[in-house]
Structures are given as C-alpha cells and as structure tokens.
Design an enzyme around this catalytic site. Structure first.
Site, PDB file in Angstrom:
ATOM      1  N   GLU A   1       0.679  10.420   2.247  1.00  0.00           N
ATOM      2  CA  GLU A   1       0.705   9.190   1.452  1.00  0.00           C
ATOM      3  C   GLU A   1      -0.698   8.581   1.510  1.00  0.00           C
ATOM      4  OE1 GLU A   1       2.274   4.600   1.582  1.00  0.00           O
ATOM      5  OE2 GLU A   1       3.471   6.104   2.655  1.00  0.00           O
TER       6      GLU A   1
ATOM      7  N   ARG B   1      -5.318   1.182  -0.870  1.00  0.00           N
ATOM      8  CA  ARG B   1      -5.887   0.037  -0.159  1.00  0.00           C
ATOM      9  C   ARG B   1      -7.412   0.052  -0.181  1.00  0.00           C
ATOM     10  NH1 ARG B   1      -1.913   0.201   5.195  1.00  0.00           N
ATOM     11  NH2 ARG B   1       0.071   0.132   4.026  1.00  0.00           N
TER      12      ARG B   1
ATOM     13  N   LYS C   1      12.094   3.120   1.232  1.00  0.00           N
ATOM     14  CA  LYS C   1      11.204   2.864   2.362  1.00  0.00           C
ATOM     15  C   LYS C   1      11.606   1.521   2.981  1.00  0.00           C
ATOM     16  CE  LYS C   1       6.320   1.615   3.029  1.00  0.00           C
ATOM     17  NZ  LYS C   1       4.981   1.617   2.381  1.00  0.00           N
TER      18      LYS C   1
END
Length: 217
Positions: free
Chosen positions: A47, A51, A135
């Site tokens: 993943e 960011r 999630k």
C-alpha cells in the site's frame, strides 16, 4: 514490463499475505528500492500512500517489479485520486474513510476499494454500498481488538483489515480474530533503515511479517 496479477477484488488481494505494509516515500527511487526489498522478503501486497508527492511515481515503478505483486494506493481522500492511481498502475485503493462519491469514483476507475471505517455508522454505509471487507482505522486508537470483537456481534459476516498502531508483537493477536483477514502496518520500513538505505533490514522484517500465522478461513 511485468504483467499485473489477475486480481479482481479486494478479497483476492488480502489473501496474498497476512501483512500489508503501509508506505510513504520521499522519492520514487526510494520507493522502488523499498518495494524490491519487501518483495524479496515475501511481501507481495504493497500500500503506497499519497501522503508524499512521490506516491504516484512510486506506484508506477513498484507495479513493474514482478508479475505476482499487487500494488495499491493508500490515503485516498478525494474521488479524483482513484483514476490517477489506476493510471499509475495501482490495482486497488485504500482510504481512511468512505463517501458515496469516493465509492462511485472507484467503480468508474475500475479500482477495487478497501474503505476505512471506525464506527458502526461507517460500517452500515459500507455494507449498504456492497463492501464485504473494510479497513478498520485507526485500529488501536479506535479500540483495537476489543472493538473488533464488539463489531463481530452485529456484523458477523464483515471482514476487517485493521491498520494503525499495530506492531509485530500485536499483529498475531489481531490475525487470530475471526473477523480479521490481514493487518496493515508501517513497522516493515523503520525510518532508521530507510535513512541508512539498509534494504537488507527491510527484507528481514518483510520475511518475518510474511511468515506470521493466521487461521485458514
């Protein structure tokens, strides 16, 4: 160029390993080194988050490493990011939360989504939209194992990938829960190892993570 795995859903992807590393890279070059080191340790699901500005380029490079690697885009917070990530080579998306707009954008982009939930209301929305795997984020601050146990009663069919605050020591306890299919974690890429470009250490941590046991379900 590697051919992408014929994965068609998040359910296919989460079966590839017990731990999905959550990654943020300073540069695309760093991302490629780390992705190769993780893959060498047996981690086949990544993943790579948005960011940092290097996220999309790192996804593009990582997706070419091997035919059996599944590269996802993390920290999707805007619907338009789904199409951008798909174009970069992402095979799935991960978001900290969920909106109907984000859901629609992921379908339009052909990007299977692992949406983030934290509350029962979040879960009900996700289930209304057809999600069977979500999630749980941020897992430890939001109640950790006790909260996941509490969710199992009213939502017995829903499966979770808890992420946030999980450590190598606690990962096994999360994986033992009947409603957990995998965990997300950032411990595979410690800052000191990245700063020293110690890719062997990343591979060592990846190997240990890939060998974590989880019940067969």
């Amino acid at each position: 160029m590697a051919t992408h795995l014929p994965t068609t859903s998040v359910a296919d992807i989460v079966r590839l390993g017990p731990v999905i590393p959550v990654l943020a890279f300073e540069t695309a070059e760093q991302g490629e080194h780390v992705s190769r080191a993780l893959y060498a340790g047996g981690v086949k699901v990544l993943e790579i988050t948005l960011r940092t500005a290097a996220g999309l380029d790192a996804i593009q490079r990582a997706s070419r490493i091997a035919p059996d690697i599944a590269v996802g885009v993390g920290t999707i917070t805007k619907p338009e990011q789904c199409a951008l990530a798909k174009q970069a080579g992402a095979q799935f998306g991960v978001s900290p939360g969920l909106t109907r707009e984000m859901h629609d954008a992921s379908i339009e982009a052909g990007l299977p989504l692992l949406p983030g939930v934290m509350t029962p209301s979040d879960i009900i929305l996700a289930m209304e939209l057809g999600y069977e795997i979500v999630k749980f984020f941020p897992a430890v601050p939001a109640g950790g194992i006790a909260m996941l146990n509490a969710f199992h009663g009213p939502f017995p069919t829903l499966k979770f990938c808890p992420t946030g605050g999980i450590t190598p020591e606690s990962a096994t306890n999360f994986l033992a829960l009947p409603n957990v299919v995998c965990v997300g974690g950032s411990w595979l890429t410690p800052k000191a190892a990245l700063a020293a470009q110690d890719w062997a250490e990343v591979t060592r941590l990846a190997r240990a993570a890939s060998e974590l046991s989880r019940p067969v379900r």
